[in-house]
Every structure is written in structure tokens, then in C-alpha cells.
Design a protein around this motif. Structure first.
Motif, PDB file in Angstrom:
ATOM      1  N   VAL A   1      -6.853  -3.492   0.322  1.00 20.17           N
ATOM      2  CA  VAL A   1      -6.466  -2.880  -0.943  1.00 20.17           C
ATOM      3  C   VAL A   1      -7.642  -2.989  -1.903  1.00 20.17           C
ATOM      4  O   VAL A   1      -8.193  -4.071  -2.114  1.00 20.17           O
ATOM      5  N   VAL A   2      -8.034  -1.859  -2.503  1.00 18.98           N
ATOM      6  CA  VAL A   2      -9.202  -1.836  -3.388  1.00 18.98           C
ATOM      7  C   VAL A   2      -8.810  -1.659  -4.847  1.00 18.98           C
ATOM      8  O   VAL A   2      -9.685  -1.705  -5.724  1.00 18.98           O
TER       9      VAL A   2
ATOM     10  N   THR B   1     -10.983   9.459  -5.114  1.00 17.19           N
ATOM     11  CA  THR B   1     -11.554   8.636  -4.044  1.00 17.19           C
ATOM     12  C   THR B   1     -11.095   9.050  -2.656  1.00 17.19           C
ATOM     13  O   THR B   1     -11.745   8.719  -1.666  1.00 17.19           O
ATOM     14  N   GLY B   2      -9.973   9.779  -2.570  1.00 19.17           N
ATOM     15  CA  GLY B   2      -9.414  10.135  -1.274  1.00 19.17           C
ATOM     16  C   GLY B   2      -8.625   9.011  -0.626  1.00 19.17           C
ATOM     17  O   GLY B   2      -8.132   9.160   0.489  1.00 19.17           O
ATOM     18  N   HIS B   3      -8.495   7.873  -1.310  1.00 18.17           N
ATOM     19  CA  HIS B   3      -7.746   6.749  -0.759  1.00 18.17           C
ATOM     20  C   HIS B   3      -6.245   6.989  -0.873  1.00 18.17           C
ATOM     21  O   HIS B   3      -5.786   7.587  -1.855  1.00 18.17           O
ATOM     22  N   PRO B   4      -5.467   6.512   0.084  1.00 18.20           N
ATOM     23  CA  PRO B   4      -4.001   6.578  -0.057  1.00 18.20           C
ATOM     24  C   PRO B   4      -3.532   5.696  -1.208  1.00 18.20           C
ATOM     25  O   PRO B   4      -4.045   4.597  -1.417  1.00 18.20           O
TER      26      PRO B   4
ATOM     27  N   GLY C   1      -4.330  -7.015   2.079  1.00 19.32           N
ATOM     28  CA  GLY C   1      -3.857  -5.960   2.967  1.00 19.32           C
ATOM     29  C   GLY C   1      -2.633  -5.280   2.387  1.00 19.32           C
ATOM     30  O   GLY C   1      -2.202  -5.570   1.269  1.00 19.32           O
ATOM     31  N   ILE C   2      -2.077  -4.360   3.140  1.00 20.55           N
ATOM     32  CA  ILE C   2      -0.868  -3.673   2.686  1.00 20.55           C
ATOM     33  C   ILE C   2       0.281  -4.673   2.631  1.00 20.55           C
ATOM     34  O   ILE C   2       0.551  -5.373   3.606  1.00 20.55           O
ATOM     35  N   ALA C   3       0.935  -4.731   1.504  1.00 26.51           N
ATOM     36  CA  ALA C   3       2.008  -5.715   1.289  1.00 26.51           C
ATOM     37  C   ALA C   3       3.283  -5.231   1.970  1.00 26.51           C
ATOM     38  O   ALA C   3       4.255  -4.843   1.314  1.00 26.51           O
ATOM     39  N   SER C   4       3.287  -5.272   3.295  1.00 25.74           N
ATOM     40  CA  SER C   4       4.401  -4.724   4.067  1.00 25.74           C
ATOM     41  C   SER C   4       5.443  -5.761   4.430  1.00 25.74           C
ATOM     42  O   SER C   4       6.408  -5.453   5.120  1.00 25.74           O
ATOM     43  N   MET C   5       5.266  -7.017   3.992  1.00 23.60           N
ATOM     44  CA  MET C   5       6.235  -8.067   4.273  1.00 23.60           C
ATOM     45  C   MET C   5       7.055  -8.357   3.019  1.00 23.60           C
ATOM     46  O   MET C   5       6.554  -8.267   1.907  1.00 23.60           O
TER      47      MET C   5
ATOM     48  N   TRP D   1      -4.004   0.974  -4.195  1.00 23.37           N
ATOM     49  CA  TRP D   1      -4.972   1.899  -3.613  1.00 23.37           C
ATOM     50  C   TRP D   1      -5.552   1.237  -2.363  1.00 23.37           C
ATOM     51  O   TRP D   1      -6.099   0.127  -2.438  1.00 23.37           O
ATOM     52  N   TYR D   2      -5.415   1.896  -1.227  1.00 21.62           N
ATOM     53  CA  TYR D   2      -5.783   1.280   0.048  1.00 21.62           C
ATOM     54  C   TYR D   2      -6.924   2.042   0.703  1.00 21.62           C
ATOM     55  O   TYR D   2      -6.920   3.282   0.762  1.00 21.62           O
TER      56      TYR D   2
END
Length: 623
Positions: free
Chosen positions: A573-574, A548-551, A514-518, A565-566
Motif C-alpha cells: 500500500v502506497v 498513478t494508475g494504482h488500484p 499489504g492489502i488489509a484483507s483480514m 492506494w495499492y
């Protein structure tokens, strides 16, 4: 300009896309003790659940799920591939404080005409998710029906308002169930208790004194009836078991001994971070080699059906609460009994601060207890629950004080001490053996900031690890789970990743990032009121991949020097790119040693065709 265009011009924030799977054990804390408000939200793995279209005997069709809670929601993931299945969202704008799994019998249409043999089948019940929320409610979801809720937000099926005598403004901060993986054991316990038993820790204020207080409580979740008019809202009365009390250092030994019989006594400034329950049936319902200690004999008030143990762990000590389970026909309402443990805190090789507890685990057979410490040491208490039961039984027989002290579990329990981790042990779990000793207490796995999964064979050559899995994630290990049915090992890391390993050969079966927000760890050390090495990282950078249009996200707290790339559709995360290498594990003692300052990607630019990328990063050096 449309509202969508306006929202795209606002400063990007990772919370708008996704958030941490689990609350960080260290986030927002600068103390060596573990924040109580985060450790009650721990991941859970369900038993294999048969689909509604398949026969219950078909193991290949059974589904398993991972429950990953945070304060806003409970993410349900498949244990087979890790993909998100659905999201459980509490009713109302509430925060989730505690989560557990419970088993309930189900009475459907035509249940009265079902044969007795069918009534004994596991399909006559269901597993439910129960969450304690910030408004003093318990909210319930049926986990057996989530397979049809692909990527949906699922509302709770029932909501119960909690009430407790002598306490108002009830807030459930810990929840646990004694049978979270055994449906047969849960079914028998339900019949004996008259409901699905849950145990928890509540905070509240006294109705008369208006002072804040904490108390260990129990409650029963009623059956859900498929035949019709179930109330979606109701109330549940909590039974007070033992209150907590912080003792002053000047408390006399006699007063302390008196209070420990009826209170969970904590040292000044300490708080409960772990609550674990385990149920052991009586010897009359189990074989002799799986149940050693004596249980109460049959009397006029009913038959003892076994013992339920509740481990109440704080950073500076722990207590074990024992409750004898009577048959449902018993008219006697027995109270539980409490045993405190303090001697494990006294050690010649570590100070009081270093020896503070950081994690606990109970063996599947409710025989042994494992404790992790901030120093990296671990302690395994052999047969501690047997010793507690024997001690309480002899104490009730009227032995004198000297005899009781000689038979106290602290004096007779064998403690094995092992050490490998250089940092606090944050995750502990007993392994399931796929052989003939399935569910034994012979193997233990541990993890911490080093991001190394360590296996210990406790039944032989226990003083050294038997296996290592290094570099499990970019962040330290926060939680470990072991499925007692399949033997799979699931590991959660502080970089917001979850991984699944084969229990026998440790092959990595799947990974979800996932998004590494920690934060990976605490950014610095507190000395007085000043924070050392307090480096401002700047905002999170976000761009759009033209191909890809991914953020594309950079400068994430949990992925220093990385670009991610999320994919919002799969919530994972891809793709990753390491811009600046970083030695994440770079200290021995997190209490006094600061980590190496993390790099930061300060600028990022993407070419119009998406084939070129330019980054600017800041890297701290010794020069």
C-alpha cells in the motif's frame, strides 16, 4: 473483446491482487481457543547470510530475510527494508501447513581438497526453508540463493515424501527446528545426529485401526551435494516420539499418571497450537556459567552431547519432551522422556477459560519459558529446562514416588506472573541484548489486540513494563520476532502490515503495508447459535486512480473507514485516506464484549482528472 477486458468486468476480489501475509489467528473462529490450522504458519527471520560475491567476514554485505508464510506461498522479504524479494511456491497445487528453517552442510566441487580449517567455516553450510504440505511432503528451498531471484516464483529444490510406521495419509501440521539462528550449533548437532533434525506434529490414520491420530515425530534432512546428481524427489522416514491422547474427565489419577509417561495427554476438546524446540549442548562443550544442570556421563554407548527440549503447548496445558543427544558413534538409540505441567492452569485471579494459553516463547539460551494467556496475563518459568533435566535424571536413578513429586518441575520452578494486556497475549519474544549479556533471558516483548508493543525487564523490576510502543498498527499485534544477531524487532499486525524497530531505542526503521484483507477482530460474540452484531459490510470497492494508475481499494475487512492506494508491482500500500475514524480497541473482554461496529465505505467515485473523490460511508452511532 479480449480476455483481459473480460476479466476487468468481473467483480473485483482482493485475492486476485494480493492476499494476507499471514493467516489470521482469529479468522473463521468464534471460540476462545486458537485454531490449530493457522498457528503453525508463523514468520521466521534468517541469520545474516553472506552474499556469494563477498567474504563471509564482511557484516555489511550480509543479507537477512523475513519468511512470511501463508497457505499458498512463502513470501521472502528483505529484513533491511521490508521489500519483497521473491516468493517460494510449493510444487503442485498444494496447501502449506507448516514452515521452519534448517541448516545443512554443503559438499561442493573440490570439497575433498579443502583444508580442515576451511571445513569448519560457516560457509560450508547453507540455510534451507522446509515446508510441510497438504499431500504429506516436505519441500525444500535454499535461502542463500534467493537474492538472485528478484520478484520471481521459486520452485522447491527437493521434495521428500513422508512415511511413518503405523500411520498412513501423513499430514505435517507443525514443524520446528532446535537451531534456527545459530549455524555453529546447528553444524555440531548435524554431525551428532547424522542429518538436520526437524521435529513436528503429524495427523494421520492408523494403518490397522483406521482411526485418526496425532503424534509428535522427528526426522533428519539429508545433505545436499553440489557435485551432481541429487535426486529432486525422495522419501523421509519419520520417527515416532510420543503420540497425543485426549483424556476424559473421568480418567483416574493413577491411569493419567501412567499415560503421561508415554503420551502427550490433552484435556477433552483441546488441541496443540504451539511446538517449540531448543538445544543445549553439554557442560563439556560450554562454560560452567551457561550450563548448570548435570548431564549423563560418558559410557560404552557413547558420549552425551547435550539435551534437546521440545515444548508441546495446548490451550489447557503443556508438556516438555527431553531427548539426550548422543554422539554419532553411539550405537544406542535412546528414547525421549516427557514431563507434563498442569499446576500453572490453577490460579486464584482467573477462571479456567481465561487462563488458557495463547502464546509461548523460549529464551535464546534455552533457560526460561514464557507463556501468554487469554486473560492478558503472562507467566515466566525460570530455569524450567534445568529443572526438567534434573528431575528426569533423578527419576531414572530409581527414586521413590514421594521424592519424585517433591522434585517435580512444577514444584520447584519459580514462576513470575506479570499483567498489562486487557486482551489475549498473542505474541511473545525474548529480546537480544547487544551488550556483554547478548542472548540472555532478561527482556521480553509482548503484544496483542491493543496494538501496543510492551517490553518487560525480567531481571529487575519485572512486575511492571519498562517500555511501550503504542499504536503500532491499525490492527492488533499477531506475531513478534527478535533477531539475535542484530537486535531488530519485527512486528506483524492484523491489518496486514509488517514493521521493523530498532532493538535499543525502538525507532521505527521501516514499514510495509499489504492489502488489509483480514478481519481486525471477531465481529461479534456467540451466544447459543446466534451471532450478535453481525453486520454485513458489502463487497470490496475498487477503482483506478487516473493519475498513478494504482488500484484504489475501500471497504477492506482490515481497514474499516479507510481508502487504500495499492501498488501491485511492489505488493504494498502506497497511500491511505481515513474517511471515517474508528476506535478499534473498544472492549475489555473479547469473549463477552462485542466491539464497536465498524464503519463501511459503501460508494466511491473518482473525478476524471483524479483530483476529486466522493465517498459515501455508513457509521454506526448510539442514536
Amino acid at each position: 473483446m479480449s480476455s483481459q477486458d473480460k476479466s476487468s468486468e468481473t467483480t473485483p476480489s482482493i485475492e486476485y491482487i494480493d492476499g494476507p501475509m499471514l493467516p489470521h489467528l482469529l479468522q473463521g473462529s468464534t471460540d476462545t481457543t486458537i485454531p490449530q490450522t493457522t498457528t503453525s504458519l508463523v514468520p521466521i527471520i534468517t541469520p545474516p547470510l553472506a552474499t556469494q560475491t563477498a567474504a563471509s567476514e564482511e557484516a555489511d554485505d550480509a543479507q537477512q530475510y523475513l519468511l512470511v508464510p501463508n497457505s499458498q506461498r512463502i513470501i521472502v522479504r528483505s529484513a533491511h527494508h521490508g521489500k519483497r524479494v521473491c516468493t517460494l511456491v510449493p510444487k503442485g497445487d498444494l496447501s502449506i501447513h507448516a514452515v521452519t528453517l534448517a541448516w545443512l552442510p554443503v559438499r561442493g566441487e573440490g570439497a575433498d581438497n579443502v583444508d580442515e580449517e576451511d571445513d569448519e567455516e560457516e560457509d560450508s553450510g547453507e540455510w534451507v526453508v522446509v515446508a510441510g504440505c497438504s499431500n504429506g511432503t516436505l519441500q525444500e528451498w535454499s535461502i542463500t540463493k534467493v537474492s538472485s531471484k528478484s520478484n520471481e516464483e521459486v520452485a522447491p529444490r527437493r521434495v521428500f515424501q513422508l512415511t511413518c510406521s503405523k500411520t498412513e495419509a501423513v499430514n505435517m501440521v507443525h514443524l520446528t527446528s532446535p537451531t534456527v539462528s545459530d549455524a555453529a550449533l546447528a553444524s555440531s548437532l548435524y554431525e551428532e545426529k547424522g542429518g538436520a533434525p526437524l521435529y513436528g506434529l503429524i495427523h494421520g490414520t492408523g494403518k490397522k485401526s483406521k482411526k485418526s491420530s496425532s503424534c509428535v515425530v522427528s526426522c533428519l534432512i539429508p545433505r545436499f551435494d553440489d557435485n551432481g546428481d541429487n535426486q529432486t524427489e525422495g522419501s523421509i522416514d519419520l520417527k515416532r516420539l510420543v503420540p497425543t491422547k485426549n483424556l476424559k474427565s473421568s480418567t483416574s489419577r493413577e491411569e493419567k499418571a501412567r499415560l503421561q509417561k508415554s503420551h502427550v495427554c490433552l484435556k477433552k476438546g483441546d488441541s496443540i497450537f504451539g511446538l517449540k524446540a531448543a538445544y543445549r549442548p553439554s557442560s563439556s562443550t560450554t562454560s560452567a556459567d551457561t550450563m548448570d544442570y548435570e548431564v549423563e556421563e560418558e559410557d560404552a554407548n557413547g558420549v552425551s552431547q547435550g539435551d534437546l527440549f521440545l515444548v508441546i503447548c495446548a490451550s489447557k496445558g503443556f508438556a516438555i519432551y527431553r531427548e539426550s543427544i548422543k554422539s554419532s558413534s553411539s550405537t544406542q538409540e535412546d528414547g525421549g522422556e516427557l514431563v507434563h505441567f498442569e499446576l500453572p492452569m490453577k490460579s486464584s485471579y482467573q477462571s479456567k477459560e481465561q487462563s488458557a494459553f495463547s502464546s509461548i516463547a523460549i529464551s535464546p539460551d534455552a533457560k526460561n519459558l514464557a507463556l501468554g494467556r487469554l486473560s492478558g496475563h503472562m507467566e515466566i518459568l525460570d530455569d524450567v529446562f534445568d529443572n526438567v533435566a534434573k528431575f528426569l535424571n533423578t527419576r531414572n536413578n530409581g527414586q521413590d514416588v514421594d521424592q519424585q513429586q517433591q522434585q517435580h518441575p512444577e514444584a520447584v520452578t519459580v514462576r513470575k506472573s506479570v499483567h498489562w494486556h486487557a486482551n489475549p497475549v498473542r505474541a511473545l519474544a525474548f529480546l537480544a541484548d547487544s551488550g556483554r549479556h547478548k542472548g540472555n533471558s532478561g527482556s521480553l516483548i509482548s503484544g496483542g489486540e491493543e496494538s501496543v508493543l510492551v517490553t518487560w525487564q525480567l531481571d529487575r523490576d519485572f512486575h511492571r513494563p519498562s517500555h511501550f510502543v503504542s499504536r503500532v498498527g491499525q490492527g492488533g499485534i499477531l506475531h513478534t520476532l527478535c533477531c539475535m544477531h542484530t537486535g531488530k524487532i519485527v512486528v506483524f499486525c492484523s491489518d496486514n502490515s509488517v514493521q521493523c524497530f530498532h532493538g535499543a531505542n525502538y525507532d521505527r526503521l521501516w514499514t510495509e503495508q499489504g492489502i488489509a484483507s483480514m478481519m481486525l477482530h471477531e465481529e461479534g460474540v456467540i451466544k447459543g447459535n446466534e451471532k450478535q452484531n453481525d453486520i454485513k459490510k458489502g463487497p470490496v470497492l475498487m477503482s483506478k486512480d487516473p493519475i498513478t494508475g494504482h488500484p484504489i481499494l475501500a471497504n477492506l475487512p482490515g481497514a474499516p473507514g479507510m481508502v487504500h492506494w495499492y501498488d501491485p508491482k511492489s505488493a504494498s500500500v502506497v497511500g491511505t485516506l481515513e474517511v471515517s475514524p474508528y476506535n478499534r480497541v473498544s472492549r475489555r473482554d473479547p469473549r463477552v464484549d462485542p466491539n464497536i461496529p465498524t464503519p463501511a465505505v459503501t460508494h466511491i467515485a473518482i473525478g476524471q482528472d483524479g483530483k476529486d473523490m466522493i465517498t459515501v460511508d455508513t457509521v454506526w452511532t448510539e442514536n
